[in-house]
Design a protein around this motif. Sequence first.
Motif, PDB file in Angstrom:
ATOM      1  N   ASP A   1       0.802  -1.225   0.000  1.00 26.76           N
ATOM      2  CA  ASP A   1       0.000   0.000   0.000  1.00 26.76           C
ATOM      3  C   ASP A   1       0.834   1.274   0.000  1.00 26.76           C
ATOM      4  O   ASP A   1       0.297   2.353   0.201  1.00 26.76           O
TER       5      ASP A   1
ATOM      6  N   SER B   1       2.319   4.139   4.319  1.00 31.08           N
ATOM      7  CA  SER B   1       1.295   3.351   5.005  1.00 31.08           C
ATOM      8  C   SER B   1       1.919   2.200   5.792  1.00 31.08           C
ATOM      9  O   SER B   1       1.540   1.940   6.950  1.00 31.08           O
TER      10      SER B   1
ATOM     11  N   VAL C   1       7.027  10.920  -3.606  1.00 32.89           N
ATOM     12  CA  VAL C   1       5.608  10.691  -3.288  1.00 32.89           C
ATOM     13  C   VAL C   1       5.139   9.376  -3.891  1.00 32.89           C
ATOM     14  O   VAL C   1       4.366   8.628  -3.274  1.00 32.89           O
TER      15      VAL C   1
ATOM     16  N   SER D   1       3.550   6.633  -1.455  1.00 26.24           N
ATOM     17  CA  SER D   1       2.099   6.426  -1.507  1.00 26.24           C
ATOM     18  C   SER D   1       1.617   5.541  -2.648  1.00 26.24           C
ATOM     19  O   SER D   1       0.430   5.257  -2.734  1.00 26.24           O
TER      20      SER D   1
ATOM     21  N   THR E   1       2.259  10.809   6.482  1.00 22.32           N
ATOM     22  CA  THR E   1       0.850  10.448   6.501  1.00 22.32           C
ATOM     23  C   THR E   1       0.606   9.381   5.439  1.00 22.32           C
ATOM     24  O   THR E   1       1.268   9.353   4.406  1.00 22.32           O
ATOM     25  N   ALA E   2      -0.339   8.502   5.712  1.00 26.28           N
ATOM     26  CA  ALA E   2      -0.642   7.413   4.772  1.00 26.28           C
ATOM     27  C   ALA E   2      -1.631   7.912   3.735  1.00 26.28           C
ATOM     28  O   ALA E   2      -2.742   8.327   4.058  1.00 26.28           O
ATOM     29  N   GLN E   3      -1.240   7.872   2.469  1.00 25.37           N
ATOM     30  CA  GLN E   3      -2.124   8.280   1.379  1.00 25.37           C
ATOM     31  C   GLN E   3      -2.127   7.241   0.266  1.00 25.37           C
ATOM     32  O   GLN E   3      -2.299   7.562  -0.896  1.00 25.37           O
TER      33      GLN E   3
ATOM     34  N   TRP F   1      -3.181   3.112  -1.020  1.00 28.16           N
ATOM     35  CA  TRP F   1      -4.391   2.412  -1.475  1.00 28.16           C
ATOM     36  C   TRP F   1      -5.474   2.399  -0.416  1.00 28.16           C
ATOM     37  O   TRP F   1      -5.244   2.137   0.755  1.00 28.16           O
ATOM     38  N   ASN F   2      -6.716   2.691  -0.837  1.00 29.55           N
ATOM     39  CA  ASN F   2      -7.888   2.615   0.025  1.00 29.55           C
ATOM     40  C   ASN F   2      -8.831   1.576  -0.561  1.00 29.55           C
ATOM     41  O   ASN F   2      -9.327   1.745  -1.669  1.00 29.55           O
TER      42      ASN F   2
ATOM     43  N   GLN G   1     -10.374   2.369  -8.662  1.00 26.01           N
ATOM     44  CA  GLN G   1      -8.954   2.343  -8.413  1.00 26.01           C
ATOM     45  C   GLN G   1      -8.412   1.094  -9.073  1.00 26.01           C
ATOM     46  O   GLN G   1      -9.056   0.052  -9.083  1.00 26.01           O
TER      47      GLN G   1
END
Length: 354
Positions: free
Chosen positions: A239, A243, A282, A286, A337-339, A341-342, A351
């Motif tokens: 991820d 994360s 980035v 992320s 900060t975790a940005q 996969w959601n 996605q």
Amino acid sequence: MFDNKEKTNIEALGEFGLINHLTKNIQLVQKSTLKGVGDDAAVLDPQGKKVLVSTDMLLEGIHFDLAYTPLKHLGYKAVQVNLSDIYAMNAIATQVTVSIGLSSRFPIEAIEEIYEGIYIACEKYGVDVVGGDTTASKQGLVISVTSMGYANPEDITYRDGAQEGDLICVSGDLGGAYVGLQLLEREKLVYLENPNIQPDLEGKDYIVERQLKPEARRDIVELLKDIDVKPTSMIDVSDGLASEILHICKQSNKGCSLYEEKIPIDPMTYETAREFGLDPTVCALSGGEDYELLFTVKQADYEKIKFKMDISIIGHITEPASGYNLISKSGNVHPITAQGWNAFPTNNSDQTNS
């Protein structure tokens, strides 16, 4: 998606006929596999070790796009993302089960391609296919793989073992899979606008392969064992680096300092990210889907790992009050900060990385 040769409808074989057709040539290689495909359940012998089990599901339109994903690569990747979870526990994967949901638009030849990729991955990593299922799907192609592995109790590594002062290490390089995805998505849009234009992927083989055909890092588990290093914590980078380090820190109740200049990024990833107007750092933090191993080791093990070609030391674990920080190349401190996969996005956009 498929070539133009004659197709065979799945109905011609039926469910059990299809299973027999796909599994008839399975050769078992693991001593721990007593009974594989062919009965109501597989029979496994842990041989005095602990058993590790992990499951991942890949959904068409969410985790993969058949517009640019070859079916053989998809089968291969479906296995790899599951084996990676076992290796992330400092264990060795030994068996998988494979379940597939598919619609009538898929002929038998297409399913054969998927399974060909599955069997190539299993043969390469010494893993037995010991079961699974096939079923109809009205939601597109679904692949679910469960992986199993074994380890001595003292060798298993969890996410919650990081200690203050531990070195933070990562295998391979990061961000390539995400940048490869951006490239494939761009070429898909070009094709949809003009089907006569061929995809322009020349010279980008590495990052495209990072997305379509990732490799789980069993070799890192074996290397650490060979040099007598037991990680204090470990996780795979599915991820994004940000994360994953937060998972380790929060479960270990520790902080961290990562150094931007130490994060391994392949030159092709770096250059292509810049072409897309993206910050390569980035992308590494992320992007996700790199399936490298992120782990911590005691400072006493520094001499053992410092010259290992495929391991980068990218930071260290700190006290909880220090927080989670990235030190930039210019020396500025930024909170991590975790940005990545959601799995449950709040909007309706698809996605295509996992």
